[in-house]
Design a protein around this motif. Structure first.
Motif, mmCIF file in Angstrom:
data_model
loop_
_atom_site.group_PDB
_atom_site.id
_atom_site.type_symbol
_atom_site.label_atom_id
_atom_site.label_comp_id
_atom_site.label_asym_id
_atom_site.label_seq_id
_atom_site.Cartn_x
_atom_site.Cartn_y
_atom_site.Cartn_z
ATOM 1 N N ASP B 14 -31.462 1.884 20.306
ATOM 2 C CA ASP B 14 -30.117 2.431 20.458
ATOM 3 C C ASP B 14 -29.281 1.516 21.340
ATOM 4 N N PHE B 41 -41.452 -1.645 18.332
ATOM 5 C CA PHE B 41 -40.840 -0.718 17.367
ATOM 6 C C PHE B 41 -39.340 -0.994 17.197
ATOM 7 N N TRP B 42 -38.511 0.048 17.376
ATOM 8 C CA TRP B 42 -37.075 -0.072 17.085
ATOM 9 C C TRP B 42 -36.409 -1.069 18.022
ATOM 10 N N MET B 60 -42.260 -2.877 0.613
ATOM 11 C CA MET B 60 -42.109 -1.932 1.723
ATOM 12 C C MET B 60 -41.468 -2.594 2.946
ATOM 13 N N ASP B 61 -41.884 -3.817 3.224
ATOM 14 C CA ASP B 61 -41.289 -4.543 4.346
ATOM 15 C C ASP B 61 -39.800 -4.767 4.108
ATOM 16 N N THR B 63 -37.851 -2.805 2.394
ATOM 17 C CA THR B 63 -37.166 -1.522 2.572
ATOM 18 C C THR B 63 -36.903 -1.260 4.053
ATOM 19 N N PHE B 64 -37.934 -1.441 4.865
ATOM 20 C CA PHE B 64 -37.740 -1.285 6.316
ATOM 21 C C PHE B 64 -36.637 -2.231 6.796
ATOM 22 N N LEU B 67 -33.328 -0.879 5.929
ATOM 23 C CA LEU B 67 -32.960 0.371 6.617
ATOM 24 C C LEU B 67 -32.626 0.155 8.087
ATOM 25 N N LEU B 68 -33.206 -0.885 8.668
ATOM 26 C CA LEU B 68 -33.078 -1.052 10.118
ATOM 27 C C LEU B 68 -31.938 -2.001 10.465
ATOM 28 N N LEU B 77 -25.687 4.626 18.590
ATOM 29 C CA LEU B 77 -25.865 5.278 19.888
ATOM 30 C C LEU B 77 -26.904 6.392 19.790
ATOM 31 N N GLU B 124 -45.665 -6.574 12.684
ATOM 32 C CA GLU B 124 -46.520 -6.371 11.510
ATOM 33 C C GLU B 124 -46.170 -5.040 10.825
ATOM 34 N N VAL B 125 -46.084 -3.968 11.604
ATOM 35 C CA VAL B 125 -45.827 -2.646 11.020
ATOM 36 C C VAL B 125 -44.453 -2.596 10.348
ATOM 37 N N LEU B 126 -43.440 -3.137 11.027
ATOM 38 C CA LEU B 126 -42.084 -3.073 10.474
ATOM 39 C C LEU B 126 -41.786 -4.244 9.533
ATOM 40 N N GLY B 127 -42.765 -5.141 9.367
ATOM 41 C CA GLY B 127 -42.569 -6.255 8.433
ATOM 42 C C GLY B 127 -41.507 -7.242 8.880
#
Lengths: 158, 158, 158
Positions: B14, B41-42, B60-61, B63-64, B67-68, B77, B124-127
């Motif tokens: 955020d 992570f984020w 999938m990577d 797509t993430f 989206l991010l 925010l 790795e997780v979020l590609g």
């Protein structure tokens, strides 16, 4: 006094996180720790007086002031908000189970000589003025926080 | 250098929390503390380059990745988002009041020799691949974080 | 054992934050730190058994129990929730990339002698009873947390 110190940055203005912050703060002070709480961003909402204070503001500062909750009774929950139903339930259940309310906890911090410090930069950004915050607060910037936290042992960001 | 150390896990992506993290980080460094920021992570979104980087990715990577948000200008925010209106207001008000933008704060961290470390497991997780993050970052896992935080005095999770 | 200590208040019940908490906890223990995790408020959801446990409850406690997720498989994400699609994607991607699941991480904490402590005041507020939490937990209040954190070096609020 055992010489240990607890500091926290209270960034969140959610009722549940505010309760956690004040429970840890008052618990620390009761155990003999020195405690300083720094209120930044949404955390400032916790410390706003609940009545409107007559101060001169720009249009944008007024908008922020109107959008943001004024004081402990107006805060929402980070989860289960349900358009205000969640906080109402939470407040009711805490009352029924004799858990201290946020207002009571804030009173206790003042009695326990916990330092309540408002971040001046956040006040500037959100257009909050000193008169709008509860009495007994101090005002400082990030340098004060760092020097306190450098002496602290429990340093939390909430 | 006073030998004190500040570490933080920057978990949130955020805008408001990222600003708080970078203000504390640059403030710490200005006070003479050594500073390490771990982006997980984020939080990795803060450090993404704002242009699309050409790298091979699984469906999938991708797509993430789509989206991010990509970088400081795209972050939302944690409160008052209002479909993007809140962050716009916040950015405008900070500019008007001469508060450093997130982009400027990131530049300052690089000049102050603050360590910016991307968590490889989250990548790795979020590609997210190394080329997609801004230049000057390091890459490490949880063991590096623990050993830095064991030496740290101010250790925050944001 | 290097004598260092990690404590964390696990306040959040989001899958992503819970993963971060357990990765830092197990990483700390693997590096030789003593670790204590205090579960408060929504964090208690992480430690709930996934089946319904037959205990006597008031109407309000039952409502909370029904609204709140039961255990690791039911937790949502703090971002990208998309009505449950986000957590599903996250779980799938972690499985595909051989990252430990939250359930596996909880098993590891038990094997590594990490102290898992449920905050009794939060249990009271949310109407959660001892039988509803996984086996192997301890139960304590804020004083226990403060005295552990006073000995800790890495003290996080998640």
């Amino acid at each position: 006094m055992n010489g240990q110190k607890t500091t926290m940055v209270v960034f969140s203005g959610d009722l549940d996180k505010a309760l956690a912050a004040f429970i840890i703060a008052t618990g620390s002070a009761a155990m003999g720790n020195q405690v300083s709480m720094f209120f930044t961003f949404w955390g400032l909402n916790i410390m706003r007086k609940d009545q409107v204070v007559n101060v001169k503001k720009s249009w944008m500062d007024k908008t922020f002031g109107w959008l943001l909750p004024r004081g402990p009774e107006k805060l929402g929950l980070s989860k289960l908000h349900f358009a205000g139903l969640g906080p109402m339930m939470m407040r009711r259940v805490m009352q029924k189970k004799n858990v201290a309310t946020l207002n009571e906890l804030i009173q206790i911090t003042l009695e326990l000589d916990i330092k309540l410090i408002a971040c001046t930069m956040s006040m500037e950004v959100l257009g909050i003025q000193k008169e709008e915050l509860i009495d007994g607060m101090e005002f400082a910037g990030v340098a004060t926080y760092i020097s306190e936290a450098n002496d602290g042992n429990i340093n939390l960001f909430i």
